[in-house]
Design an enzyme around this catalytic site. Sequence first.
Site, mmCIF file in Angstrom:
data_model
loop_
_atom_site.group_PDB
_atom_site.id
_atom_site.type_symbol
_atom_site.label_atom_id
_atom_site.label_comp_id
_atom_site.label_asym_id
_atom_site.label_seq_id
_atom_site.Cartn_x
_atom_site.Cartn_y
_atom_site.Cartn_z
ATOM 1 N N TYR A 67 21.655 -49.940 19.621
ATOM 2 C CA TYR A 67 20.737 -49.147 18.509
ATOM 3 C C TYR A 67 19.969 -50.174 17.760
ATOM 4 C CZ TYR A 67 23.351 -44.848 19.403
ATOM 5 O OH TYR A 67 23.565 -43.696 20.023
ATOM 6 N N HIS A 118 24.588 -39.814 24.201
ATOM 7 C CA HIS A 118 23.147 -40.478 24.182
ATOM 8 C C HIS A 118 22.645 -40.390 25.691
ATOM 9 C CE1 HIS A 118 20.604 -43.941 23.821
ATOM 10 N NE2 HIS A 118 20.825 -44.288 25.186
HETATM 11 P P1 DAT Z 1 18.513 -40.122 20.327
HETATM 12 O O1 DAT Z 1 19.813 -40.298 20.471
HETATM 13 O O2 DAT Z 1 18.036 -38.498 20.722
HETATM 14 O O3 DAT Z 1 17.855 -40.790 21.293
HETATM 15 P P2 DAT Z 1 17.577 -41.499 18.138
HETATM 16 O O4 DAT Z 1 17.401 -42.590 19.320
HETATM 17 O O5 DAT Z 1 16.363 -41.354 17.404
HETATM 18 O O6 DAT Z 1 17.812 -40.402 18.830
HETATM 19 O O7 DAT Z 1 18.771 -41.985 17.079
HETATM 20 C C1 DAT Z 1 19.996 -42.447 17.838
HETATM 21 C C2 DAT Z 1 21.216 -41.636 17.184
HETATM 22 O O8 DAT Z 1 21.137 -41.919 15.925
HETATM 23 C C3 DAT Z 1 21.158 -40.317 17.300
HETATM 24 O O9 DAT Z 1 21.464 -39.760 18.517
HETATM 25 C C4 DAT Z 1 21.923 -39.758 16.108
HETATM 26 C C5 DAT Z 1 21.556 -40.908 15.058
HETATM 27 N N1 DAT Z 1 20.477 -40.252 14.082
HETATM 28 C C6 DAT Z 1 19.255 -40.133 14.290
HETATM 29 N N2 DAT Z 1 18.547 -39.697 13.477
HETATM 30 C C7 DAT Z 1 19.593 -39.682 12.198
HETATM 31 C C8 DAT Z 1 19.560 -39.045 11.155
HETATM 32 N N3 DAT Z 1 18.533 -38.809 10.447
HETATM 33 N N4 DAT Z 1 20.388 -38.971 10.558
HETATM 34 C C9 DAT Z 1 21.909 -39.322 11.067
HETATM 35 N N5 DAT Z 1 21.929 -39.764 12.289
HETATM 36 C C10 DAT Z 1 20.803 -39.954 13.086
HETATM 37 MG MG MG Z 2 17.392 -43.022 21.070
#
Ligand code: DAT
Ligand code: MG
Length: 211
Positions: free
Chosen positions: A111, A177
Site C-alpha cells: 500500500y 483487493h
Molecule cells: P482499492 O482497494 O479499491 O484499490 P484503494 O487502493 O484506493 O482502493 O485503497 C486501498 C484500500 O484502502 C481500500 O480497499 C480500503 C482502504 N481505503 C481506501 N480509502 C479509504 C478511506 N477513505 N477510509 C478508510 N479506508 C480506505
Molecule cells: Mg488500490
Amino acid sequence: MSGVSAGRGKTQTTKDSASVFLPTGLKVYTALVTLLLGILLFCPLQEIYTEKVNLTMANKAERERTFIMVKPDGVQRGLLGEIVKRFEKKGFKLVAMKFMWADETLLQKHYGDLSSKPFFNGLVKYMRSGPVCPMVWEGLNVVKTGRQMLGETDPANSLPGTIRGDYCIEIGRNICHGSDAVDSAKKEIDLWFTGDELVQWKANEEPWLYE
Ligand code: DAT
Ligand code: MG
C-alpha cells in the site's frame, strides 16, 4: 554343382517375374512415394496450423494477470470460497494462491502509494489482523474485469452482484483487493509471489472460453 545351377535357375525366374510385374511395381512404388510425400508435407502443415490456433488461444488467455487478495475480514467471514468461486466460474485461470499472515513491511510496500493517507496505519493494522489469501488470476482483460467483479472501493457504492456489493458494508472492511492496472498487477504479483510459485498449466476449458 546342382546347387549352383538351381541358384542360377532361381535368379532367372526372379528376373523374369520382375520384368513381368514392373509396371505394377512401379505404380505401387509411385503410390507409396506419393503417400510418403503427402504425409511428410501434411504433418508439418497441420502442426503449424494447430500450433497457430493454440498460440492464438494462448495469446488471448494469457494476455493478462491480476493480483487478487482476500483480506482478513473476508477470510474470517468465510467468504474465501465464494470469492475464489466467482473468479473460477467466470473462466479465469488460477495461477497462484497462498494462505498466510502478511508482515508489516510487505503491507507497507503493497500500500506504498497510500502512505500519506490518514487511514494508512489503520489499513496496515487491519491487514495484519488475520491471515490473507493472495492469488494470481489470468485471462483476457482480467485486470479490468476483476475490478468490476470486486465492485467499488466503498461497498456503499458497489452494485449488487459485485463481491463488495453483496458481502460487505464499510470501506475499511471491504474484504478483497484487486489490482487497478496491468502495471500495478505486475508489481503486486512480484511483491507477493516468487517466480516458482506461479504455476504453469494448461486449462482444458480454454477452447470453450476463447474463440
Ligand atoms: P482499492 O482497494 O479499491 O484499490 P484503494 O487502493 O484506493 O482502493 O485503497 C486501498 C484500500 O484502502 C481500500 O480497499 C480500503 C482502504 N481505503 C481506501 N480509502 C479509504 C478511506 N477513505 N477510509 C478508510 N479506508 C480506505
Ligand atoms: Mg488500490
